[in-house]
Structures are given as structure tokens and as C-alpha cells.
Write a protein that holds these residues in place. Structure first.
Motif, PDB file in Angstrom:
ATOM      1  N   PRO A  28      49.363  24.222  28.317  1.00 23.10           N
ATOM      2  CA  PRO A  28      48.644  24.839  29.570  1.00 23.10           C
ATOM      3  C   PRO A  28      49.673  26.257  30.195  1.00 23.10           C
ATOM      4  O   PRO A  28      48.828  27.077  30.597  1.00 23.10           O
ATOM      5  N   ALA A  29      50.675  26.636  29.888  1.00 24.23           N
ATOM      6  CA  ALA A  29      51.520  27.607  30.096  1.00 24.23           C
ATOM      7  C   ALA A  29      50.957  28.722  29.223  1.00 24.23           C
ATOM      8  O   ALA A  29      50.822  29.978  29.634  1.00 24.23           O
ATOM      9  N   GLU A  30      50.696  28.658  27.969  1.00 23.86           N
ATOM     10  CA  GLU A  30      50.078  29.607  27.086  1.00 23.86           C
ATOM     11  C   GLU A  30      48.676  29.847  27.775  1.00 23.86           C
ATOM     12  O   GLU A  30      48.255  31.037  27.723  1.00 23.86           O
ATOM     13  N   VAL A  31      47.907  29.071  28.227  1.00 22.72           N
ATOM     14  CA  VAL A  31      46.656  29.213  28.703  1.00 22.72           C
ATOM     15  C   VAL A  31      46.610  30.016  29.842  1.00 22.72           C
ATOM     16  O   VAL A  31      46.063  31.070  30.234  1.00 22.72           O
ATOM     17  N   GLN A  32      47.604  29.687  30.687  1.00 24.28           N
ATOM     18  CA  GLN A  32      47.820  30.341  32.182  1.00 24.28           C
ATOM     19  C   GLN A  32      48.337  31.911  31.803  1.00 24.28           C
ATOM     20  O   GLN A  32      47.821  32.768  32.651  1.00 24.28           O
ATOM     21  N   SER A  33      49.167  31.940  30.956  1.00 26.64           N
ATOM     22  CA  SER A  33      49.631  33.289  30.368  1.00 26.64           C
ATOM     23  C   SER A  33      48.483  34.325  29.904  1.00 26.64           C
ATOM     24  O   SER A  33      48.169  35.369  30.497  1.00 26.64           O
ATOM     25  N   ALA A  34      47.644  33.717  29.154  1.00 24.86           N
ATOM     26  CA  ALA A  34      46.404  34.641  28.653  1.00 24.86           C
ATOM     27  C   ALA A  34      45.541  35.059  29.808  1.00 24.86           C
ATOM     28  O   ALA A  34      45.016  35.943  29.883  1.00 24.86           O
ATOM     29  N   VAL A  35      45.183  33.900  30.697  1.00 26.23           N
ATOM     30  CA  VAL A  35      44.171  34.125  32.032  1.00 26.23           C
ATOM     31  C   VAL A  35      45.052  35.242  32.624  1.00 26.23           C
ATOM     32  O   VAL A  35      44.148  36.139  33.118  1.00 26.23           O
ATOM     33  N   ALA A  36      46.105  35.270  33.113  1.00 25.26           N
ATOM     34  CA  ALA A  36      46.859  36.178  33.920  1.00 25.26           C
ATOM     35  C   ALA A  36      46.912  37.280  33.332  1.00 25.26           C
ATOM     36  O   ALA A  36      46.752  38.646  34.038  1.00 25.26           O
ATOM     37  N   LYS A  37      46.984  37.577  31.946  1.00 22.16           N
ATOM     38  CA  LYS A  37      47.215  38.815  31.289  1.00 22.16           C
ATOM     39  C   LYS A  37      45.639  39.483  31.295  1.00 22.16           C
ATOM     40  O   LYS A  37      45.288  40.730  31.417  1.00 22.16           O
ATOM     41  N   ALA A  38      44.542  38.705  30.895  1.00 23.92           N
ATOM     42  CA  ALA A  38      43.310  39.186  31.139  1.00 23.92           C
ATOM     43  C   ALA A  38      43.095  39.653  32.362  1.00 23.92           C
ATOM     44  O   ALA A  38      42.513  40.608  32.683  1.00 23.92           O
ATOM     45  N   HIS A  39      43.412  38.736  33.557  1.00 24.85           N
ATOM     46  CA  HIS A  39      43.350  39.053  34.871  1.00 24.85           C
ATOM     47  C   HIS A  39      43.782  40.375  35.396  1.00 24.85           C
ATOM     48  O   HIS A  39      43.060  41.392  35.960  1.00 24.85           O
ATOM     49  N   ALA A  40      44.989  40.714  34.812  1.00 25.50           N
ATOM     50  CA  ALA A  40      45.929  41.759  35.266  1.00 25.50           C
ATOM     51  C   ALA A  40      45.061  43.104  34.553  1.00 25.50           C
ATOM     52  O   ALA A  40      45.122  44.208  35.280  1.00 25.50           O
ATOM     53  N   SER A  41      44.486  42.970  33.580  1.00 20.39           N
ATOM     54  CA  SER A  41      43.702  44.215  32.945  1.00 20.39           C
ATOM     55  C   SER A  41      42.606  44.639  33.516  1.00 20.39           C
ATOM     56  O   SER A  41      42.115  45.642  33.592  1.00 20.39           O
ATOM     57  N   PHE A  42      42.201  43.865  34.507  1.00 20.77           N
ATOM     58  CA  PHE A  42      40.764  44.219  35.400  1.00 20.77           C
ATOM     59  C   PHE A  42      41.422  44.566  37.155  1.00 20.77           C
ATOM     60  O   PHE A  42      40.444  44.616  37.759  1.00 20.77           O
ATOM     61  N   ALA A  43      42.812  44.692  37.048  1.00 23.84           N
ATOM     62  CA  ALA A  43      43.413  45.013  38.383  1.00 23.84           C
ATOM     63  C   ALA A  43      42.865  46.258  39.062  1.00 23.84           C
ATOM     64  O   ALA A  43      42.574  46.032  40.267  1.00 23.84           O
ATOM     65  N   ASP A  44      42.661  47.359  38.556  1.00 21.02           N
ATOM     66  CA  ASP A  44      42.298  48.522  39.240  1.00 21.02           C
ATOM     67  C   ASP A  44      40.666  48.714  39.114  1.00 21.02           C
ATOM     68  O   ASP A  44      40.379  49.813  39.592  1.00 21.02           O
ATOM     69  N   ARG A  45      40.070  47.705  38.882  1.00 22.81           N
ATOM     70  CA  ARG A  45      38.412  47.725  38.812  1.00 22.81           C
ATOM     71  C   ARG A  45      37.899  47.524  40.275  1.00 22.81           C
ATOM     72  O   ARG A  45      38.203  46.572  40.889  1.00 22.81           O
ATOM     73  N   PRO A  46      37.168  48.728  40.756  1.00 21.99           N
ATOM     74  CA  PRO A  46      36.703  48.278  42.039  1.00 21.99           C
ATOM     75  C   PRO A  46      35.532  47.297  42.401  1.00 21.99           C
ATOM     76  O   PRO A  46      35.538  46.703  43.274  1.00 21.99           O
ATOM     77  N   VAL A  47      34.819  47.322  41.122  1.00 21.41           N
ATOM     78  CA  VAL A  47      33.615  46.085  41.336  1.00 21.41           C
ATOM     79  C   VAL A  47      34.180  44.869  40.844  1.00 21.41           C
ATOM     80  O   VAL A  47      34.563  44.755  39.581  1.00 21.41           O
ATOM     81  N   ARG A  48      34.408  44.043  41.757  1.00 18.85           N
ATOM     82  CA  ARG A  48      35.017  42.634  41.426  1.00 18.85           C
ATOM     83  C   ARG A  48      34.021  41.442  41.085  1.00 18.85           C
ATOM     84  O   ARG A  48      34.589  40.624  40.400  1.00 18.85           O
ATOM     85  N   GLU A  49      32.721  41.730  41.068  1.00 25.78           N
ATOM     86  CA  GLU A  49      31.782  40.738  41.024  1.00 25.78           C
ATOM     87  C   GLU A  49      31.765  39.860  39.777  1.00 25.78           C
ATOM     88  O   GLU A  49      31.466  38.632  39.634  1.00 25.78           O
ATOM     89  N   PHE A  50      31.835  40.488  38.533  1.00 27.08           N
ATOM     90  CA  PHE A  50      31.832  39.995  37.354  1.00 27.08           C
ATOM     91  C   PHE A  50      33.416  39.887  36.566  1.00 27.08           C
ATOM     92  O   PHE A  50      33.355  39.431  35.552  1.00 27.08           O
ATOM     93  N   ILE A  51      34.220  39.922  37.296  1.00 25.09           N
ATOM     94  CA  ILE A  51      35.655  39.922  36.803  1.00 25.09           C
ATOM     95  C   ILE A  51      35.897  38.521  36.320  1.00 25.09           C
ATOM     96  O   ILE A  51      36.435  38.624  35.261  1.00 25.09           O
ATOM     97  N   PRO A  52      35.465  37.461  36.907  1.00 26.99           N
ATOM     98  CA  PRO A  52      35.613  36.163  36.330  1.00 26.99           C
ATOM     99  C   PRO A  52      35.296  35.988  35.091  1.00 26.99           C
ATOM    100  O   PRO A  52      35.796  35.454  34.030  1.00 26.99           O
ATOM    101  N   VAL A  53      34.032  36.319  34.938  1.00 30.97           N
ATOM    102  CA  VAL A  53      33.438  36.268  33.474  1.00 30.97           C
ATOM    103  C   VAL A  53      34.158  37.158  32.565  1.00 30.97           C
ATOM    104  O   VAL A  53      34.470  36.453  31.305  1.00 30.97           O
ATOM    105  N   LEU A  54      34.473  38.119  32.760  1.00 26.47           N
ATOM    106  CA  LEU A  54      35.187  39.170  31.810  1.00 26.47           C
ATOM    107  C   LEU A  54      36.376  38.721  31.552  1.00 26.47           C
ATOM    108  O   LEU A  54      36.840  38.591  30.270  1.00 26.47           O
TER     109      LEU A  54
END
Length: 68
Positions: A28-54
Motif C-alpha cells: 500500500p505504501a508503494e501505491v500511495q507513493s506512486a499516486v502522490a508522485k503522479a498527482h504532484a506532477s499535475f500540481a501546476d495545471r490550472p484545469v483540474r477536471e481531468f486530473i484524477p483520470v490522468l
């Protein structure tokens, strides 16, 4: 604020889904880390609607690559 809460809820759902999908190969920690890393890569994106899918797509890719 509602958009932030909705995005946070979607990210939690992604962690749950991927934890189940990768339970045989990833902690679970590895999964959490991968999701956090992916989510952080979209931190500066102004349009947030599709962020969860990406985020889910990118996290799956990270988890699959690291299992090779």
C-alpha cells in the motif's frame, strides 16, 4: 473549495483501487507513493477536471514499470 474536496476524494479512490489491483505485487505504501508522485506532477495545471483520470493512468504506468 468544493473542487479541491472532490479531487481529494477522487485521489483517495484511486489509491484504494490501485491498492486492490496491485495487492499481489505492491505494498500500500508503494501505491500511495506512486499516486502522490503522479498527482504532484499535475500540481501546476490550472484545469483540474481531468486530473484524477490522468493521475490514475500515470500511477498505473509507474507501478507497472517498477514491477518489471
Amino acid at each position: 473549495m468544493a473542487d479541491k474536496a472532490r479531487e481529494d476524494e477522487a485521489i483517495r479512490g484511486i489509491v484504494e483501487r490501485l491498492t486492490g489491483a496491485f495487492s499481489a505485487t505492491r505494498s500500500p505504501a508503494e501505491v500511495q507513493s506512486a499516486v502522490a508522485k503522479a498527482h504532484a506532477s499535475f500540481a501546476d495545471r490550472p484545469v483540474r477536471e481531468f486530473i484524477p483520470v490522468l493521475v490514475e493512468r500515470q500511477a498505473r504506468t509507474l507501478l507497472n514499470e517498477s514491477s518489471d
